[in-house]
Design a protein around this motif. Sequence first.
Motif, PDB file in Angstrom:
ATOM      1  N   PRO A  26       1.873   0.500   7.299  1.00 56.05           N
ATOM      2  CA  PRO A  26       2.321   0.535   5.967  1.00 56.05           C
ATOM      3  C   PRO A  26       1.555  -0.190   4.987  1.00 56.05           C
ATOM      4  N   ASP A  27       0.250  -1.073   5.722  1.00 56.02           N
ATOM      5  CA  ASP A  27       0.533  -2.196   4.289  1.00 56.02           C
ATOM      6  C   ASP A  27      -1.359  -1.394   3.811  1.00 56.02           C
ATOM      7  N   VAL A  28      -1.297  -0.276   4.160  1.00 57.97           N
ATOM      8  CA  VAL A  28      -3.277   0.006   3.753  1.00 57.97           C
ATOM      9  C   VAL A  28      -2.717   1.649   3.270  1.00 57.97           C
ATOM     10  N   ALA A  29      -3.137   1.930   2.389  1.00 63.40           N
ATOM     11  CA  ALA A  29      -2.938   3.002   2.347  1.00 63.40           C
ATOM     12  C   ALA A  29      -3.396   4.135   2.446  1.00 63.40           C
ATOM     13  N   ALA A  30      -2.782   5.384   3.238  1.00 61.35           N
ATOM     14  CA  ALA A  30      -3.005   6.623   4.071  1.00 61.35           C
ATOM     15  C   ALA A  30      -4.093   7.111   4.077  1.00 61.35           C
ATOM     16  N   ASP A  31      -4.904   7.484   3.224  1.00 65.20           N
ATOM     17  CA  ASP A  31      -6.236   7.867   3.063  1.00 65.20           C
ATOM     18  C   ASP A  31      -7.342   6.830   3.835  1.00 65.20           C
ATOM     19  N   VAL A  32      -7.239   5.483   3.643  1.00 64.50           N
ATOM     20  CA  VAL A  32      -8.037   4.789   3.825  1.00 64.50           C
ATOM     21  C   VAL A  32      -7.557   3.829   5.531  1.00 64.50           C
ATOM     22  N   ALA A  33      -7.057   3.978   6.611  1.00 63.18           N
ATOM     23  CA  ALA A  33      -6.024   3.683   7.427  1.00 63.18           C
ATOM     24  C   ALA A  33      -8.021   3.580   8.300  1.00 63.18           C
ATOM     25  N   PRO A  34      -7.440   1.821   8.570  1.00 66.63           N
ATOM     26  CA  PRO A  34      -8.107   1.336   9.343  1.00 66.63           C
ATOM     27  C   PRO A  34      -8.442   2.249  11.426  1.00 66.63           C
ATOM     28  N   PRO A  35      -9.149   1.834  11.861  1.00 66.17           N
ATOM     29  CA  PRO A  35      -8.963   2.699  13.391  1.00 66.17           C
ATOM     30  C   PRO A  35      -7.979   1.216  14.205  1.00 66.17           C
ATOM     31  N   ARG A  36      -7.536   2.168  15.897  1.00 63.92           N
ATOM     32  CA  ARG A  36      -6.538   0.869  15.970  1.00 63.92           C
ATOM     33  C   ARG A  36      -6.558   0.061  16.187  1.00 63.92           C
ATOM     34  N   LEU A  37      -8.253  -0.212  16.689  1.00 65.13           N
ATOM     35  CA  LEU A  37      -8.329  -1.263  17.083  1.00 65.13           C
ATOM     36  C   LEU A  37      -9.394  -2.687  16.050  1.00 65.13           C
ATOM     37  N   ASP A  38      -9.292  -1.986  14.979  1.00 57.98           N
ATOM     38  CA  ASP A  38      -9.406  -2.549  13.733  1.00 57.98           C
ATOM     39  C   ASP A  38      -8.938  -3.981  13.241  1.00 57.98           C
ATOM     40  N   PRO A  39      -9.045  -4.975  13.000  1.00 58.21           N
ATOM     41  CA  PRO A  39      -8.329  -5.612  12.711  1.00 58.21           C
ATOM     42  C   PRO A  39      -6.891  -5.750  11.475  1.00 58.21           C
ATOM     43  N   ARG A  40      -7.781  -4.865  10.891  1.00 58.57           N
ATOM     44  CA  ARG A  40      -6.433  -4.627   9.394  1.00 58.57           C
ATOM     45  C   ARG A  40      -5.967  -4.052   9.678  1.00 58.57           C
ATOM     46  N   HIS A  41      -5.357  -3.176  10.981  1.00 60.09           N
ATOM     47  CA  HIS A  41      -4.280  -2.787  11.922  1.00 60.09           C
ATOM     48  C   HIS A  41      -3.573  -3.196  12.377  1.00 60.09           C
ATOM     49  N   TYR A  42      -3.726  -3.910  13.604  1.00 55.62           N
ATOM     50  CA  TYR A  42      -3.051  -4.991  14.326  1.00 55.62           C
ATOM     51  C   TYR A  42      -2.519  -6.442  13.280  1.00 55.62           C
ATOM     52  N   GLU A  43      -3.196  -6.511  12.390  1.00 48.22           N
ATOM     53  CA  GLU A  43      -2.866  -7.682  11.779  1.00 48.22           C
ATOM     54  C   GLU A  43      -1.929  -7.814  10.355  1.00 48.22           C
ATOM     55  N   PRO A  44      -1.259  -8.450  10.466  1.00 42.41           N
ATOM     56  CA  PRO A  44      -0.271  -8.549   9.307  1.00 42.41           C
ATOM     57  C   PRO A  44      -1.037  -8.446   7.630  1.00 42.41           C
ATOM     58  N   ALA A  45      -0.134  -8.230   6.876  1.00 42.82           N
ATOM     59  CA  ALA A  45      -0.927  -8.502   5.827  1.00 42.82           C
ATOM     60  C   ALA A  45      -1.067  -9.521   5.181  1.00 42.82           C
ATOM     61  N   ARG A  46       0.085  -9.794   5.277  1.00 40.86           N
ATOM     62  CA  ARG A  46       0.266 -12.027   5.075  1.00 40.86           C
ATOM     63  C   ARG A  46       0.990 -12.501   6.655  1.00 40.86           C
ATOM     64  N   VAL A  47       0.572 -13.288   6.719  1.00 43.91           N
ATOM     65  CA  VAL A  47       1.251 -14.544   7.254  1.00 43.91           C
ATOM     66  C   VAL A  47       1.878 -15.799   6.697  1.00 43.91           C
ATOM     67  N   PRO A  48       3.626 -16.256   6.671  1.00 45.42           N
ATOM     68  CA  PRO A  48       4.213 -17.170   6.075  1.00 45.42           C
ATOM     69  C   PRO A  48       3.052 -18.064   6.349  1.00 45.42           C
ATOM     70  N   ALA A  49       3.230 -19.381   5.249  1.00 46.83           N
ATOM     71  CA  ALA A  49       2.490 -20.645   5.833  1.00 46.83           C
ATOM     72  C   ALA A  49       2.806 -21.210   6.238  1.00 46.83           C
TER      73      ALA A  49
END
Length: 348
Positions: free
Chosen positions: A33-56
């Motif tokens: 949900p944190d990445v636009a649908a038309d540029v969704a990264p592969p499953r094993l790309d960190p952009r897929h499994y890492e949170p878009a933000r992590v609390p400080a």
Amino acid sequence: MTAAPDISPDVAADVAPDAATDAATDVAPNVVPDVAADVAPPRLDPRHYEPARVPAEVRRHAGTPDTLGVGRPGKVGLLELSFEKIGARTELTGHYQKSPLQIMRPLYFDPARPDLAVTLLMSTGGGILQADRLRTDLHCGADTAVHLTTQAATKVYRMEFDYATQLVNLHAGPRAYVEYLPEPVIPFVDSRLYQRTVLTVDPTATVLAGETVLAGRLARGERNAYRVFASDLEVRRPDGPLVALDTVRLEPGGGGVSGPAVLAGHDVMASLYAITPLAPAARVADTLHEALADRGLLYGVSVLPHDSGAWLRLLGDDTRACAAAMRTAWDAVRRLLIGAPAPDLRKT
């Protein structure tokens, strides 16, 4: 009805869409949900499994483990499930899993709702370890009926380096009825966890979602010895607007967790959210309040923004009493909404 004084419900009301930092979209289960649908990264790309933000509070513990690090084999757990109504019942129609996350096949044993697919979410790892990155995507299509729960409590083990994250994205389609009621999270000494749950709910759908966290391994006398437990639960509509946000930040070594407006010395904190159009929000809130009125627990109940449902939070010291109270609340709201009692899940 308002929350009890020692309870701090961080539900955001009337938040404009452009004020939300992570706008969710109505996308397929394997699209973050944190990445636009038309540029969704592969499953094993960190952009897929890492949170878009992590609390400080969690991010400050980032580091490189001297064992398996982030992204290494066994450290990225993925689970994607799609449910559709086929004939008279709900069927699992899409399934992808990457260890340590997995499931048992759906079961159908609710006598009052034989169409309900009961699915146990499992982990081969026995718990959450340092540098784990877990992501679960649950897509429940139109007119589906699904109950999702974990096989056992989620143990968050001791961590010397880095932290762990757990993402859950649940999409409930038109007229779907979904229950997401995992067992409690138990943060061990020195653990650091950030979990984010995003519920994207169609205006005609119903979602009952629960969350319980313990102060630690209570039987061992371990209380609030973890480094940080951080949790965000978001309720959104398919077109993106944020309906409600419940933010929990527990950091014993920081501001402390035992005072008023936090845990107030209690060992269990549990929440139940009912997002539904099947009954007026005030009636749902009254039902939850009345269900726990004689339990002797500290709790609060209020309606969700835009009359989209109601929620409760309770505090207690006896894990069994709190679990029984949560089941009573689930049973009461279930009877109100669908006219059926809560089934016996028989996990033991």
